[in-house]
Enzyme design. Structure first.
Site, PDB file in Angstrom:
ATOM      1  N   GLY A   1      -2.997  47.177 -30.117  1.00  0.00           N
ATOM      2  CA  GLY A   1      -3.284  48.073 -28.989  1.00  0.00           C
ATOM      3  C   GLY A   1      -3.058  49.554 -29.293  1.00  0.00           C
TER       4      GLY A   1
ATOM      5  CG  HIS B   1       0.495  37.995 -28.658  1.00  0.00           C
ATOM      6  ND1 HIS B   1       1.035  39.195 -28.277  1.00  0.00           N
ATOM      7  CD2 HIS B   1      -0.743  38.267 -29.139  1.00  0.00           C
ATOM      8  CE1 HIS B   1       0.148  40.152 -28.499  1.00  0.00           C
ATOM      9  NE2 HIS B   1      -0.949  39.607 -29.020  1.00  0.00           N
TER      10      HIS B   1
ATOM     11  CG  ASN C   1      -4.719  37.849 -26.477  1.00  0.00           C
ATOM     12  OD1 ASN C   1      -4.685  37.441 -25.318  1.00  0.00           O
ATOM     13  ND2 ASN C   1      -3.648  38.307 -27.109  1.00  0.00           N
ATOM     14  CD1 TRP C   2     -10.838  38.600 -23.318  1.00  0.00           C
ATOM     15  CD2 TRP C   2     -11.275  37.716 -21.300  1.00  0.00           C
ATOM     16  NE1 TRP C   2     -12.201  38.437 -23.211  1.00  0.00           N
ATOM     17  CE2 TRP C   2     -12.495  37.897 -21.977  1.00  0.00           C
ATOM     18  CE3 TRP C   2     -11.285  37.170 -20.017  1.00  0.00           C
ATOM     19  CZ2 TRP C   2     -13.709  37.553 -21.411  1.00  0.00           C
ATOM     20  CZ3 TRP C   2     -12.494  36.829 -19.456  1.00  0.00           C
ATOM     21  CH2 TRP C   2     -13.707  37.025 -20.149  1.00  0.00           C
ATOM     22  CE  LYS C   3      -3.375  41.758 -26.281  1.00  0.00           C
ATOM     23  NZ  LYS C   3      -2.644  42.779 -27.001  1.00  0.00           N
TER      24      LYS C   3
ATOM     25  CD  GLU D   1      -2.425  39.414 -33.078  1.00  0.00           C
ATOM     26  OE1 GLU D   1      -3.620  39.618 -32.881  1.00  0.00           O
ATOM     27  OE2 GLU D   1      -1.578  39.362 -32.176  1.00  0.00           O
TER      28      GLU D   1
ATOM     29  CD  GLU E   1       0.790  42.273 -26.003  1.00  0.00           C
ATOM     30  OE1 GLU E   1       0.144  41.472 -25.311  1.00  0.00           O
ATOM     31  OE2 GLU E   1       0.268  43.260 -26.560  1.00  0.00           O
TER      32      GLU E   1
ATOM     33  N   GLY F   1      -7.984  41.790 -29.262  1.00  0.00           N
ATOM     34  CA  GLY F   1      -7.491  42.066 -27.915  1.00  0.00           C
ATOM     35  C   GLY F   1      -8.457  42.975 -27.166  1.00  0.00           C
ATOM     36  N   GLY F   2      -8.133  44.268 -27.135  1.00  0.00           N
ATOM     37  CA  GLY F   2      -8.896  45.249 -26.357  1.00  0.00           C
ATOM     38  C   GLY F   2     -10.409  45.149 -26.545  1.00  0.00           C
TER      39      GLY F   2
ATOM     40  CB  SER G   1      -6.306  48.367 -33.777  1.00  0.00           C
ATOM     41  OG  SER G   1      -5.280  48.770 -32.896  1.00  0.00           O
TER      42      SER G   1
HETATM   43  P1  PGA Z   1      -5.693  44.578 -29.925  1.00  0.00           P
HETATM   44  O1  PGA Z   1      -4.784  43.292 -29.607  1.00  0.00           O
HETATM   45  O2  PGA Z   1      -6.958  44.094 -30.564  1.00  0.00           O
HETATM   46  O3  PGA Z   1      -5.924  45.219 -28.584  1.00  0.00           O
HETATM   47  O4  PGA Z   1      -4.914  45.459 -30.841  1.00  0.00           O
HETATM   48  C1  PGA Z   1      -4.732  42.199 -30.487  1.00  0.00           C
HETATM   49  C2  PGA Z   1      -3.773  41.176 -29.969  1.00  0.00           C
HETATM   50  O5  PGA Z   1      -2.776  41.550 -29.330  1.00  0.00           O
HETATM   51  O6  PGA Z   1      -3.973  39.968 -30.160  1.00  0.00           O
END
Ligand code: PGA
Length: 263
Positions: A186, A95, A9-11, A180, A97, A247-248, A226
């Protein structure tokens, strides 16, 4: 037997030009015979470019969100048929977010109005994606406050029941669910592997109750929050964890390829 899925997930990261360079180096690092499903979910504008670059690989492209109507006066929105035209295979839904539940701050009520994702919109989005043959990745998870007050399982069960309401079990074979925990996203605070495995098991039995056990046994349940190359082995060893939503760590081709190889 469920094939593992690792989705990045590149956001809101990388311009289309930057995205091309990142994907090119990722492809060089990935074993073409890797028996794991891989998806990259870039911002919308990079989707056409990535589709082109990944055409001859087994790496799929996903989107990070979708609007449920097909077309119309919905400024700024992207619909499922628009994604389908670019052969998008997966789309993230719900998600934390887009639900306005940010891990680092406890949810500030004033932000919710800007994001507005709730169980009802999640269910509409899943229906629209399935209709256009795009595999939804439904995200569920509790905030730190909800975990501290022992509401983890109840919150997630509510998200599953609400998000899947009105959808026929037979249509959901291609659903994936990502557990999640909001507090793990994050933050570097990955969920303990055995606890993540327990919650994913609880998700599977809840899916069995809402849908049926056959469908629940086919649905892939991912862990996200994470995930890094140095903590994924133990997560992926859990019997109910069928991969990761990353994500990251998916922004770095070396790190992401190590996670894929671990799966
Ligand atoms: P993260 O994000 O790996 O940076 O914690 C995961 C996500 O939001 O899908």
């Amino acid at each position: 037997m469920r094939t593992k899925l690792v989705a990045g997930n590149w956001k809101m990261n990388f311009t289309a030009k930057e995205a091309s360079a990142v994907v090119e180096s990722f492809v060089r690092l990935i074993d073409a015979k890797a028996s794991v499903d891989i998806a990259i979910c870039p911002p919308y504008l990079s989707i056409p470019r990535l589709r082109e670059l990944l055409r001859d690989t087994h790496i799929k492209v996903g989107a990070q969100d979708v609007f449920w109507e097909t077309s119309g006066a919905f400024t700024g929105k992207i619909s499922a048929p628009m994604l389908a035209e670019f052969c998008v295979d997966y789309c993230i839904v719900g998600h934390s977010e887009t639900r306005g539940r940010f891990g680092k701050l406890e949810t500030d009520e004033s932000t919710l109005g800007f994001f507005c994702e709730n169980e009802q919109t999640v269910s509409l989005k899943i229906k629209s994606l399935l209709y256009h043959a795009i595999n939804p990745i439904l995200c569920v998870g509790e905030t730190a406050q909800e975990r501290d007050s022992n509401r983890t399982d109840a919150v997630i069960q509510g998200q599953l029941r609400g998000g899947l309401s009105g959808i026929d079990a037979a249509e959901l074979y291609f659903l994936s669910v990502a557990y999640e925990p909001v507090w793990a996203i994050g933050t570097g605070n990955v969920c303990d592997a055995s606890e993540a495995g327990r919650v994913c098991g609880m998700i599977r039995s809840t899916l069995g109750e809402i849908l049926d056990t056959d469908v629940a046994n086919e649905i892939r349940i991912l862990y996200g929050g994470s995930v890094k190359a140095n903590n994924c082995d133990e997560l992926f060893r859990q019997p109910n964890i069928d991969g990761g939503l990353v994500g990251g760590a998916s922004l770095d081709p070396n790190e992401f390829s190590r996670i894929v190889m671990s799966a």
